[in-house]
Design an enzyme around this catalytic site. Structure first.
Site, mmCIF file in Angstrom:
data_model
loop_
_atom_site.group_PDB
_atom_site.id
_atom_site.type_symbol
_atom_site.label_atom_id
_atom_site.label_comp_id
_atom_site.label_asym_id
_atom_site.label_seq_id
_atom_site.Cartn_x
_atom_site.Cartn_y
_atom_site.Cartn_z
ATOM 1 C CG HIS A 14 -1.874 1.131 1.315
ATOM 2 N ND1 HIS A 14 -3.046 1.055 2.040
ATOM 3 C CD2 HIS A 14 -1.849 2.376 0.785
ATOM 4 C CE1 HIS A 14 -3.682 2.227 1.956
ATOM 5 N NE2 HIS A 14 -2.986 3.032 1.194
ATOM 6 C CG HIS A 16 -1.363 6.304 -2.548
ATOM 7 N ND1 HIS A 16 -2.569 6.112 -3.174
ATOM 8 C CD2 HIS A 16 -1.546 5.872 -1.259
ATOM 9 C CE1 HIS A 16 -3.443 5.615 -2.313
ATOM 10 N NE2 HIS A 16 -2.851 5.449 -1.151
ATOM 11 C CG HIS A 194 -7.647 3.628 0.010
ATOM 12 N ND1 HIS A 194 -7.013 3.058 -1.061
ATOM 13 C CD2 HIS A 194 -6.723 4.379 0.641
ATOM 14 C CE1 HIS A 194 -5.739 3.457 -1.078
ATOM 15 N NE2 HIS A 194 -5.529 4.245 -0.062
ATOM 16 C CD GLU A 197 -7.379 6.781 4.830
ATOM 17 O OE1 GLU A 197 -7.934 6.720 3.707
ATOM 18 O OE2 GLU A 197 -6.285 7.340 5.009
ATOM 19 C CG ASP A 275 -1.413 5.814 2.856
ATOM 20 O OD1 ASP A 275 -2.167 6.360 3.663
ATOM 21 O OD2 ASP A 275 -1.744 5.564 1.674
ATOM 22 C CG ASP A 276 0.071 9.005 0.521
ATOM 23 O OD1 ASP A 276 -0.893 8.623 1.226
ATOM 24 O OD2 ASP A 276 0.077 8.984 -0.718
HETATM 25 N N1 LIG Z 1 -4.405 7.402 2.570
HETATM 26 C C1 LIG Z 1 -5.125 7.725 1.469
HETATM 27 N N2 LIG Z 1 -6.456 7.570 1.500
HETATM 28 C C2 LIG Z 1 -7.178 7.852 0.415
HETATM 29 N N3 LIG Z 1 -6.650 8.312 -0.729
HETATM 30 C C3 LIG Z 1 -5.320 8.496 -0.791
HETATM 31 N N4 LIG Z 1 -4.521 8.943 -1.793
HETATM 32 C C4 LIG Z 1 -3.268 8.931 -1.322
HETATM 33 N N5 LIG Z 1 -3.238 8.508 -0.060
HETATM 34 C C5 LIG Z 1 -4.505 8.223 0.294
HETATM 35 ZN ZN LIG Z 2 -3.636 4.969 0.713
#
Ligand SMILES: Nc1ncnc2[nH]cnc12
Ligand SMILES: [Zn+2]
Length: 339
Positions: A14, A16, A194, A197, A275-276
């Site tokens: 996971h 992006h 997703h 969350e 994630d990011d």
């Molecule tokens: N954690 C996240 N939740 C939803 N969309 C995303 N796009 C990038 N990161 C995300």
């Molecule tokens: Zn994500």
């Protein structure tokens, strides 16, 4: 424990790719492409990365992605992430990308694909890191827009293993994308989404029943519904949990409040992911360390996160077996050293 975690073989499921855009690279690409940024320095950009919820992050995330214009930009972005994977002993990574973020700005789908694919091929050859690519539909856009994006992906099925669903979960439930996911499955794509969350546990149920997902991305709100938690354990539905993301976006106030260790101990197929990472302050090892610092976990439990990710990956069984062998060998040496 720290050195054990640093060299522990890992698998990421996971991340992006647009979320790996570090401010230094963002400034380089802004210069290269003559794009004005709303920050005067890398430090100012980093300081701006204070978020109150998912939407406050997404606004910054889409802004940053605007510097991505050329095939080389997408190559540089992806290659930089793969070098981080090498540092973190990530053996295999399954990467999300958000084509609509780019095609909406007039960047051709082909340009996005060419840069990412070239970097992933180099990652395989030069870094021995295997990878899979997952296309995400932006859920704040219409299902119609998702159908158009799916049509563009049809000629890239050799490179795109599945489709996912990301962006603003609130107000955009799985139901909204039922038909396009049906068509994607019919075309041979795997599906993930997703869910849970920020949205309710019912989104997790619906992603499973309506979108027929192979994995749930995040899924931490499952704890609202103890029956669902048990069902997720029974069917071993993988959850691609992102601990540092959940803290930075205030899904949990403190890491000690996070439920991923409880879920692991309850028998769920829980994995750890970044994630990011450029926005949430940590890649895979940082996420593993944050969990180990907050909980009295054993080395076996930390290794279980990696074993779950191998099992939940979209690799063929023989490739999974090879990764599992590497993990087993590591544990053999670390946990039962020959004196
Ligand atoms: N954690 C996240 N939740 C939803 N969309 C995303 N796009 C990038 N990161 C995300
Ligand atoms: Zn994500």
């Amino acid at each position: 424990m720290e050195s054990f975690i640093r060299t522990l073989p890992k698998v990421e499921l996971h991340v992006h790719i647009e979320g790996t855009l570090e401010p230094e690279l963002m400034f380089q690409l802004a210069q290269r492409n003559q794009i004005a940024l709303p920050y005067d320095s890398v430090e100012a950009a980093r300081k701006a990365y204070q978020f109150t919820d998912l939407q406050s992050f997404l606004d910054v995330y889409y802004l940053g992605a605007q510097v991505l214009q050329t095939e080389q930009d997408f190559y540089d972005l992806t290659w930089a992430y793969l070098l981080r994977c090498q540092q973190d002993h990530v053996m295999h990574t399954e990467i999300f990308f958000d084509p609509q973020t780019h095609t909406q700005r007039g960047v051709a789908f082909q340009t996005v694909m060419a840069g990412i694919i070239r970097a992933l091929a180099d990652g395989e050859q030069k870094l021995e890191i295997s990878s899979r690519l997952i296309l995400c539909f932006l859920r704040h856009l219409s299902e119609e827009a998702a159908f158009e994006t799916l049509a563009q992906a049809m000629s890239y099925q050799e490179y795109i293993v599945g489709v996912g669903l990301d962006s603003s979960e609130k107000g955009h439930p799985p139901e909204k994308f039922r038909r396009v996911f049906e068509q994607a499955l019919h075309a041979g794509f795997l599906t993930v989404a997703h869910a849970g969350e920020e949205g309710p546990a019912s989104n997790i149920r619906d992603a499973i029943s309506m979108l027929r997902v192979s994995r749930i991305d995040h899924g931490v709100q499952c704890s609202q519904d103890p029956e669902l938690v048990q069902e997720l354990a029974d069917i071993q539905m993988p959850l691609t949990v992102c601990p540092l993301s959940n803290i930075k976006l205030r899904v949990f106030e403190r890491m000690a409040d996070h439920n991923l260790v409880d879920l692991l101990r309850h028998g769920l197929c829980v994995t750890i992911n970044s994630d990011d990472p450029a926005y949430f302050g940590g890649y895979m090892t940082d996420n593993f360390l944050a969990v180990a610092h907050a909980f009295a976990v054993t080395k076996e439990e930390m290794a279980a996160f990696s074993a779950h990710a191998i099992r939940a990956s979209f690799l063929p069984d023989e490739e999974k077996a090879k990764l599992q062998q590497r993990l087993d060998h590591y544990l053999q040496v670390q946990l039962h050293p020959i004196l």
